[in-house]
Each structure stands twice: as structure tokens, then as C-alpha cells.
Design a protein around this motif. Structure first.
Motif, short mmCIF file in Angstrom:
data_model
loop_
_atom_site.label_atom_id
_atom_site.label_comp_id
_atom_site.label_asym_id
_atom_site.label_seq_id
_atom_site.Cartn_x
_atom_site.Cartn_y
_atom_site.Cartn_z
N ASN A 1 -50.01 -30.48 -2.75
CA ASN A 1 -50.27 -29.60 -4.69
C ASN A 1 -49.15 -28.63 -4.33
OD1 ASN A 1 -51.24 -32.45 -5.07
ND2 ASN A 1 -53.64 -31.10 -4.71
N ARG B 1 -45.02 -29.70 -4.87
CA ARG B 1 -45.46 -30.30 -6.15
C ARG B 1 -45.39 -29.21 -7.27
NH1 ARG B 1 -49.04 -33.42 -3.50
NH2 ARG B 1 -48.03 -36.10 -3.68
N THR C 1 -43.03 -35.48 -11.12
CA THR C 1 -43.28 -34.70 -9.94
C THR C 1 -45.16 -34.49 -9.41
OG1 THR C 1 -41.17 -35.21 -8.91
CG2 THR C 1 -43.07 -33.76 -7.14
N GLY D 1 -48.11 -36.25 -10.02
CA GLY D 1 -48.33 -37.27 -8.86
C GLY D 1 -49.88 -36.55 -8.77
N PRO E 1 -50.82 -41.09 -7.80
CA PRO E 1 -49.18 -41.59 -7.29
C PRO E 1 -48.89 -41.98 -7.94
CG PRO E 1 -52.29 -42.34 -7.09
CD PRO E 1 -51.82 -41.83 -7.98
N LYS E 2 -48.15 -42.79 -8.83
CA LYS E 2 -47.89 -43.90 -9.20
C LYS E 2 -46.61 -42.83 -9.75
CE LYS E 2 -49.94 -48.30 -8.90
NZ LYS E 2 -50.40 -49.26 -9.71
N GLY F 1 -45.98 -39.84 -9.64
CA GLY F 1 -45.60 -38.93 -8.69
C GLY F 1 -45.20 -39.27 -7.52
N LEU F 2 -44.81 -40.71 -7.41
CA LEU F 2 -43.76 -41.44 -6.61
C LEU F 2 -42.75 -41.65 -7.22
CD1 LEU F 2 -43.12 -43.58 -3.98
CD2 LEU F 2 -43.92 -44.88 -5.13
N CYS G 1 -43.36 -35.31 -0.61
CA CYS G 1 -44.13 -35.80 -1.98
C CYS G 1 -44.14 -37.17 -2.42
CB CYS G 1 -44.13 -34.87 -3.90
SG CYS G 1 -44.28 -33.07 -3.25
N ASP H 1 -46.29 -38.53 0.33
CA ASP H 1 -47.96 -38.66 0.01
C ASP H 1 -48.52 -39.18 -0.98
OD1 ASP H 1 -50.18 -37.63 0.16
OD2 ASP H 1 -49.94 -36.69 -2.00
N CYS H 2 -47.34 -39.41 -1.81
CA CYS H 2 -48.36 -40.37 -3.01
C CYS H 2 -48.48 -42.18 -2.69
CB CYS H 2 -47.39 -40.39 -4.41
SG CYS H 2 -47.33 -39.47 -4.70
N ARG I 1 -51.18 -43.17 -1.01
CA ARG I 1 -52.73 -42.59 -1.62
C ARG I 1 -52.54 -43.88 -2.28
NH1 ARG I 1 -51.16 -38.21 -4.72
NH2 ARG I 1 -52.51 -38.47 -6.30
#
Length: 194
Positions: free
Chosen positions: A17, A20, A105, A108, A112-113, A115-116, A178, A181-182, A185
């Protein structure tokens, strides 16, 4: 020492985080500066020499060299040239895109989608920026002469612009971290649904 290692090991999601938030700060700040004349003028050598971006401008390379405004100074004939070149219009659009990537970003943290997508776009944007190390002559120290026995110009001697570009290696890696990680998740959530 063991406590510090344990704290670091258990804080990985916090550090994602922070990464991000770091991307958000850089993207909003740099993207926001694209609305100002000096920043728009400053990116001209990168865009004008890039085979991926030069078509956005109306003038041919290397004509821009005659119309550079020093940072903090405005010369009307140079501004007129940049307006004809679409320098400012392109910079405004690029600034908006950069800010959007930073926000995606950052989101995220919760989505998560989203952020991906933001992480992948950060990676791609950084890759494009790093291509300037190949396409832009201004990223290396020019040969201005001098008495030093060994000339210190050209590759690998980065100019201020080159050092700025090279830092995007960090943004590229952080965007991938990042995004990764997304993705993890997203996969974890889909396993819980099945």
C-alpha cells in the motif's frame, strides 16, 4: 534484530500500500505539472524523438532545439511555436493519463482488479519512458569540448534528463509488484467463491 525482521516480514501488505501511495504521489504531481508551460516544454525532446509518440506533434525533429524555453523563463516566439507544435495540448492529455494511472494503481488498495490495471499501466508507461534512453540524444552529456584527457560525454554519461528517465526503472518494478499483489488477491477471492 529478530524483532525487526519479524515486523518487516509481517508488514508486506502495508508496504504494498505504501508503494501504491508512492505511485499516486509521483503520478499526480508529475501529471499535474503537465498543465504548466515549463513542464510541457521540458518533455518536447523526449516526445519529438520517440517513434512511439512523435506523431502527436506538428513539427519535425530537431526543429524544437531552436525554440527551447529555459525553465522559469518564457519567450513569446517560443510559446507560439509550441502552440503550433501542439506541445501544450499533448502535455495536457498526457498529464490526465498519468494522473488516471496513478489513481487506478492507488485504488488497488481496495479494488484489486482496478489496481491490477493501474499496476500494469504503470509498468507500460515506465517502459515507454525508458525507451527515451535509446531515442533521445539529450539524455546523455553532449560533447562540449574541454581539456580533460578522457572525454566524458555520450553513453554512459547521463545528463540531468537521462538521470530522471533512468529512475523509471523503479516505477516499472513497483508497478509490477503492485499488479502482482492485486493478481494474487483476485485469485484468492476467486478460490473462496468456488
Amino acid at each position: 534484530m529478530k524483532t525487526l525482521v519479524q515486523v518487516l516480514a509481517s508488514s508486506q501488505s502495508l508496504f504494498f500500500n505504501i508503494a501504491r501511495i508512492s505511485i499516486l504521489i509521483v503520478m499526480v504531481w508529475i501529471g499535474g505539472l503537465k498543465a504548466f508551460q515549463y513542464e510541457a516544454d521540458g518533455i518536447v525532446p523526449f516526445v519529438a524523438n520517440s517513434p512511439l509518440m512523435s506523431f502527436f506533434y506538428g513539427k519535425e525533429t530537431p526543429e524544437y532545439k531552436e525554440y527551447k524555453n529555459p525553465e522559469g523563463k518564457t519567450i513569446q516566439k517560443n510559446i507560439d511555436w509550441h502552440q503550433q507544435n501542439r506541445t501544450y495540448t499533448f502535455a495536457y492529455g498526457l498529464g490526465v493519463v498519468i494522473v488516471i494511472i496513478g489513481v487506478l494503481t492507488f485504488l488497488g488498495i481496495w479494488f484489486p482488479k482496478t489496481g491490477l490495471l493501474g499496476g500494469l499501466l504503470t509498468f507500460v508507461m515506465s517502459l515507454v519512458t525508458l525507451s527515451f534512453l535509446i531515442t533521445t540524444p539529450e539524455v546523455y552529456v553532449p560533447n562540449l569540448g574541454g581539456d580533460f584527457p578522457t572525454p566524458q560525454y555520450g553513453f554512459p554519461y547521463l545528463s540531468g534528463a537521462g538521470r530522471l528517465v533512468l529512475k523509471d526503472v523503479i516505477m516499472m518494478a513497483t508497478g509490477l509488484i503492485c499488479a502482482s499483489d492485486c493478481a494474487k488477491r483476485i485469485l484468492r477471492a476467486s478460490m473462496h467463491e468456488n
